[in-house]
Design an enzyme around this catalytic site. Structure first.
Site, PDB file in Angstrom:
ATOM      1  N   ARG A 276      18.597  -3.441  -1.561  1.00 14.27           N
ATOM      2  CA  ARG A 276      17.677  -4.685  -2.161  1.00 14.27           C
ATOM      3  C   ARG A 276      17.247  -4.371  -3.365  1.00 14.27           C
ATOM      4  NH1 ARG A 276      12.506  -7.211  -0.655  1.00 14.27           N
ATOM      5  NH2 ARG A 276      12.738  -9.523  -0.581  1.00 14.27           N
TER       6      ARG A 276
ATOM      7  N   ILE B 259      13.139 -14.246  -4.135  1.00 18.31           N
ATOM      8  CA  ILE B 259      14.148 -13.409  -3.223  1.00 18.31           C
ATOM      9  C   ILE B 259      13.049 -13.306  -1.794  1.00 18.31           C
ATOM     10  CG2 ILE B 259      13.259 -11.313  -3.854  1.00 18.31           C
ATOM     11  CD1 ILE B 259      16.032 -10.164  -3.064  1.00 18.31           C
ATOM     12  N   SER B 260      13.728 -13.673  -0.550  1.00 18.68           N
ATOM     13  CA  SER B 260      12.922 -14.256   0.443  1.00 18.68           C
ATOM     14  C   SER B 260      12.832 -12.539   1.052  1.00 18.68           C
ATOM     15  CB  SER B 260      13.951 -14.795   1.664  1.00 18.68           C
ATOM     16  OG  SER B 260      14.265 -16.084   1.233  1.00 18.68           O
ATOM     17  N   GLN B 261      11.759 -12.750   2.100  1.00 19.80           N
ATOM     18  CA  GLN B 261      11.216 -11.473   2.479  1.00 19.80           C
ATOM     19  C   GLN B 261      12.614 -10.767   3.482  1.00 19.80           C
ATOM     20  OE1 GLN B 261       8.167 -13.586   5.171  1.00 19.80           O
ATOM     21  NE2 GLN B 261       8.448 -11.871   6.215  1.00 19.80           N
TER      22      GLN B 261
END
Length: 216
Positions: free
Chosen positions: A36, A62-64
């Site tokens: 990530r 950027i999503s969790q």
């Protein structure tokens, strides 16, 4: 191979996903394999494995990790599936998908994001992902149909033209609701007789906007 950066954070990252109910081993393995930190801004790399959304270029996010894993798990992916993603962002979700299906077509309206995601995905060897600069509300007919569709930006309603791109037995997942505020993650299944809709969990996403952005 997984990155060795921040090993304690990576261990907690996986533990958090499991504690929050992610149980699909293929999804967990994909989340482990994709680094990530390669998809966040340089200043945020120390926080890459925290379970929170982070800002990226062009005012996007950027999503969790939990939301990425949850949406991926809900798609019930199989190796032969062809997937459409609307909202490439940094390319993280597409990278996760790439480990679980045969092909990903991902569409991004910001050229800066599309170019950056394409470079990251190429570097990581995600050769089954095609990044296209385009309008997620106007998918070209030449793109064909899909087994799965995932939308990673909030839509006030899901366009009929999008659900019609699902193959029989196909599934779509998208955050639906007001552009500012809380949306509901909705899963739509195309059956022999029509479409079945199920509401899942509340989420917060940046809005899905029509057209290709002017800024490069």
């Amino acid at each position: 191979m997984p990155s060795s950066q921040n090993p304690p954070e990576k261990m907690m990252f996986q533990l958090t996903l499991r504690r929050r109910g992610i149980s699909d081993q293929a999804v967990l393995r994909s989340m482990e394999e994709i680094p990530r930190e390669a998809f966040v801004e340089v200043a945020d790399r120390a926080n890459a494995y925290r379970d929170s959304a982070l800002g990226i270029a062009c005012g996007q996010t950027i999503s969790q990790p939990f939301v990425v894993a949850y949406m991926t798990e809900q798609l019930q992916l199989q190796k032969h599936h062809r997937v459409l993603e609307i909202g490439t962002g940094s390319g993280y979700q597409a990278a996760i998908l790439s480990r679980l299906c045969s092909q990903v077509l991902t569409i991004e309206r910001y050229r800066t994001l599309a170019d950056g995601a394409r470079a990251r995905l190429r570097k990581l060897g995600c050769g089954n992902v095609e990044v296209v600069l385009g309008d997620g509300f106007d998918i070209p007919a030449s793109a064909g149909s899909f087994d799965r569709i995932i939308v990673t930006a909030a839509m006030e309603r899901i366009p009929e033209g999008l659900t019609q791109r699902l193959d029989p037995g196909g599934m779509l997942i998208a955050p639906v609701g007001p552009q500012q505020g809380v949306q509901t993650l909705v899963r739509i299944l195309r059956t022999e007789t029509g479409f079945e809709r199920k509401e899942l969990v509340d989420v917060r996403f940046v809005p899905a906007l029509p057209g290709v952005a002017r800024e490069l």
